[in-house]
Design a protein around this motif. Sequence first.
Motif, PDB file in Angstrom:
ATOM      1  N   PRO A   1       0.774   3.205  21.078  1.00  0.00           N
ATOM      2  CA  PRO A   1       0.543   1.866  20.526  1.00  0.00           C
ATOM      3  C   PRO A   1       1.700   1.399  19.633  1.00  0.00           C
ATOM      4  O   PRO A   1       2.220   2.172  18.820  1.00  0.00           O
ATOM      5  CB  PRO A   1      -0.735   2.046  19.690  1.00  0.00           C
ATOM      6  CG  PRO A   1      -1.342   3.325  20.160  1.00  0.00           C
ATOM      7  CD  PRO A   1      -0.208   4.179  20.615  1.00  0.00           C
ATOM      8  N   ARG A   2       2.109   0.146  19.806  1.00  0.00           N
ATOM      9  CA  ARG A   2       3.134  -0.446  18.957  1.00  0.00           C
ATOM     10  C   ARG A   2       3.151  -1.949  19.174  1.00  0.00           C
ATOM     11  O   ARG A   2       2.761  -2.436  20.234  1.00  0.00           O
ATOM     12  CB  ARG A   2       4.517   0.146  19.244  1.00  0.00           C
ATOM     13  CG  ARG A   2       4.952   0.060  20.694  1.00  0.00           C
ATOM     14  CD  ARG A   2       6.034   1.102  20.955  1.00  0.00           C
ATOM     15  NE  ARG A   2       6.538   1.104  22.304  1.00  0.00           N
ATOM     16  CZ  ARG A   2       5.929   1.679  23.337  1.00  0.00           C
ATOM     17  NH1 ARG A   2       4.755   2.255  23.156  1.00  0.00           N
ATOM     18  NH2 ARG A   2       6.467   1.666  24.533  1.00  0.00           N
ATOM     19  N   ASN A   3       3.630  -2.653  18.187  1.00  0.00           N
ATOM     20  CA  ASN A   3       3.713  -4.104  18.262  1.00  0.00           C
ATOM     21  C   ASN A   3       5.077  -4.482  18.813  1.00  0.00           C
ATOM     22  O   ASN A   3       6.029  -4.726  18.070  1.00  0.00           O
ATOM     23  CB  ASN A   3       3.492  -4.713  16.879  1.00  0.00           C
ATOM     24  CG  ASN A   3       3.441  -6.233  16.943  1.00  0.00           C
ATOM     25  OD1 ASN A   3       3.267  -6.812  18.020  1.00  0.00           O
ATOM     26  ND2 ASN A   3       3.603  -6.883  15.808  1.00  0.00           N
ATOM     27  N   ALA A   4       5.185  -4.516  20.124  1.00  0.00           N
ATOM     28  CA  ALA A   4       6.468  -4.792  20.778  1.00  0.00           C
ATOM     29  C   ALA A   4       6.200  -5.279  22.190  1.00  0.00           C
ATOM     30  O   ALA A   4       5.049  -5.323  22.648  1.00  0.00           O
ATOM     31  CB  ALA A   4       7.333  -3.534  20.795  1.00  0.00           C
ATOM     32  N   ILE A   5       7.259  -5.667  22.885  1.00  0.00           N
ATOM     33  CA  ILE A   5       7.147  -6.031  24.297  1.00  0.00           C
ATOM     34  C   ILE A   5       8.082  -5.141  25.106  1.00  0.00           C
ATOM     35  O   ILE A   5       9.136  -4.715  24.616  1.00  0.00           O
ATOM     36  CB  ILE A   5       7.477  -7.515  24.540  1.00  0.00           C
ATOM     37  CG1 ILE A   5       8.928  -7.831  24.122  1.00  0.00           C
ATOM     38  CG2 ILE A   5       6.495  -8.413  23.821  1.00  0.00           C
ATOM     39  CD1 ILE A   5       9.375  -9.234  24.501  1.00  0.00           C
ATOM     40  N   GLY A   6       7.692  -4.860  26.328  1.00  0.00           N
ATOM     41  CA  GLY A   6       8.507  -4.023  27.216  1.00  0.00           C
ATOM     42  C   GLY A   6       8.978  -4.830  28.413  1.00  0.00           C
ATOM     43  O   GLY A   6       8.244  -5.669  28.940  1.00  0.00           O
ATOM     44  N   PHE A   7      10.188  -4.573  28.842  1.00  0.00           N
ATOM     45  CA  PHE A   7      10.736  -5.292  29.995  1.00  0.00           C
ATOM     46  C   PHE A   7      11.919  -4.514  30.546  1.00  0.00           C
ATOM     47  O   PHE A   7      12.520  -3.685  29.863  1.00  0.00           O
ATOM     48  CB  PHE A   7      11.178  -6.711  29.598  1.00  0.00           C
ATOM     49  CG  PHE A   7      12.169  -6.745  28.464  1.00  0.00           C
ATOM     50  CD1 PHE A   7      13.530  -6.729  28.704  1.00  0.00           C
ATOM     51  CD2 PHE A   7      11.729  -6.779  27.152  1.00  0.00           C
ATOM     52  CE1 PHE A   7      14.446  -6.742  27.657  1.00  0.00           C
ATOM     53  CE2 PHE A   7      12.632  -6.796  26.097  1.00  0.00           C
ATOM     54  CZ  PHE A   7      13.992  -6.778  26.348  1.00  0.00           C
ATOM     55  N   GLY A   8      12.255  -4.784  31.792  1.00  0.00           N
ATOM     56  CA  GLY A   8      13.435  -4.179  32.402  1.00  0.00           C
ATOM     57  C   GLY A   8      13.116  -3.272  33.577  1.00  0.00           C
ATOM     58  O   GLY A   8      12.031  -2.700  33.678  1.00  0.00           O
ATOM     59  N   PHE A   9      14.102  -3.142  34.469  1.00  0.00           N
ATOM     60  CA  PHE A   9      13.969  -2.414  35.735  1.00  0.00           C
ATOM     61  C   PHE A   9      14.323  -0.932  35.609  1.00  0.00           C
ATOM     62  O   PHE A   9      14.259  -0.198  36.577  1.00  0.00           O
ATOM     63  CB  PHE A   9      14.898  -3.082  36.764  1.00  0.00           C
ATOM     64  CG  PHE A   9      14.611  -2.729  38.197  1.00  0.00           C
ATOM     65  CD1 PHE A   9      13.481  -3.208  38.838  1.00  0.00           C
ATOM     66  CD2 PHE A   9      15.490  -1.926  38.915  1.00  0.00           C
ATOM     67  CE1 PHE A   9      13.231  -2.899  40.169  1.00  0.00           C
ATOM     68  CE2 PHE A   9      15.243  -1.613  40.238  1.00  0.00           C
ATOM     69  CZ  PHE A   9      14.108  -2.101  40.869  1.00  0.00           C
ATOM     70  N   SER A  10      14.700  -0.492  34.417  1.00  0.00           N
ATOM     71  CA  SER A  10      15.230   0.864  34.291  1.00  0.00           C
ATOM     72  C   SER A  10      14.202   1.955  34.565  1.00  0.00           C
ATOM     73  O   SER A  10      14.562   3.055  34.976  1.00  0.00           O
ATOM     74  CB  SER A  10      15.851   1.068  32.903  1.00  0.00           C
ATOM     75  OG  SER A  10      14.946   0.679  31.891  1.00  0.00           O
ATOM     76  N   GLY A  11      12.905   1.667  34.345  1.00  0.00           N
ATOM     77  CA  GLY A  11      11.889   2.665  34.680  1.00  0.00           C
ATOM     78  C   GLY A  11      11.855   2.936  36.174  1.00  0.00           C
ATOM     79  O   GLY A  11      11.714   4.086  36.611  1.00  0.00           O
ATOM     80  N   VAL A  12      11.995   1.869  36.979  1.00  0.00           N
ATOM     81  CA  VAL A  12      12.055   2.028  38.432  1.00  0.00           C
ATOM     82  C   VAL A  12      13.348   2.730  38.826  1.00  0.00           C
ATOM     83  O   VAL A  12      13.361   3.586  39.724  1.00  0.00           O
ATOM     84  CB  VAL A  12      11.944   0.664  39.126  1.00  0.00           C
ATOM     85  CG1 VAL A  12      12.027   0.816  40.645  1.00  0.00           C
ATOM     86  CG2 VAL A  12      10.642  -0.030  38.742  1.00  0.00           C
TER      87      VAL A  12
END
Length: 311
Positions: free
Chosen positions: A148-159
Amino acid sequence: MSDLSSETDRSVPGRGGSDGPVRDRDAGARSGYAAFADELVARARVVDLLALCVPPIALAAVFALPRATRRSLAFAYTDPTLLSAFTAHYVHLGADHLLGNLAGYGLLAGVGYALAVLGGRRRLFFTAFVTYLAALPFALSALNLAVPRNAIGFGFSGVNMALAGLLSILWYCYAREQFAPGASVAALPAVFFALVGWIALLALPVSTEGVGIAGLSVGVAGPLLALLYAASSEVRLPRPLRAHAKSVAARPGYGDLLAVGAVIAVGYPVVGFPSDPAGGGSVVNLYVHLLGFCLGFIAPFALLAAGVFDE
C-alpha cells in the motif's frame, strides 16, 4: 514501471608472399554469416514481424494523448480500477521513459524472436508474448496492491522484464537446438536461480547491516542454489566444455547470436534494477520489475517442462 512521487586490415604473408590461408578464413566467415542470415530470413514470417510492431505502435499512440488523459489511465494504488490496471502498463508521462522502454522492448523482443525461430520455439515465444501483453498487466497491478502507498504506477517496464525472463529460456532452447541437442530443460531452474541472485546483488545494497545483508545473502544464495540444483538433478553437458566452445566459434552468426543473447540476459537486469531507483521525479518500481521477471520465466518454463510445446 515507475511510481510518481575505417580500420586497415593487415595480414602476415606466408612463405612465397601468399596470404591465401587468411583470405580463406575470411571468406569462410563471410559465407558462415550469409548462411546464418539466409536461415533467419527464411524462418521469419511477415505476420510475426507485424505482431512485434503492435506494442511500440500502441505505446506511441497512448503517448500522443493529452497528459491529463494519460495520467487518468495510470494505476492509482489508493483508487484502483480494472481499466487502469491494464492501461497503466501502456502509459508513459515522459518521453525519456517511453524511449527507454521502447529501446528495451526492441532489444528483448527482437533478439528473443531470433532465438525462438532458430531454436524451434516460435509457438512458445508468441504464446508468452500475447499473454504478457493481454493478461500480465492485470496480474502485476493486482500484486502491486500488496504494497500500500499513495502513488500511481505506469510504464511498460514490467512487461519488458517478463520478456527478459522469457529471453533466458529462449536462449537456453536455442543453445540446446544449435549446439547441444542432448541437453535437458531440467537445467533451466539453475539459470533462474543464478539470475535472481544477480538481480538481488543489483537491486539491494550490499553491506553488513539490515537490507544489505539480505542483498548479499540472496546474491550469494542464487548462484549456490543454481550449482546445487544442477548437481542434484545430474545436469550434464553432452560434450566437454572445450568442445562446445569450439563448436560455437566455428559457426559464425549462430555463435554471435548465442553471445548476444547471453549478454542481454545478464545485462538487462542492470537497467531494470538500478542501484538508485529514485530520480527524475519518479521511483523505479523494483517490486513490479521482479514480479515481471519471475512470472515471465516461471510460467513458460512450467509449460515447457510439462511438454506443452513439444512438437
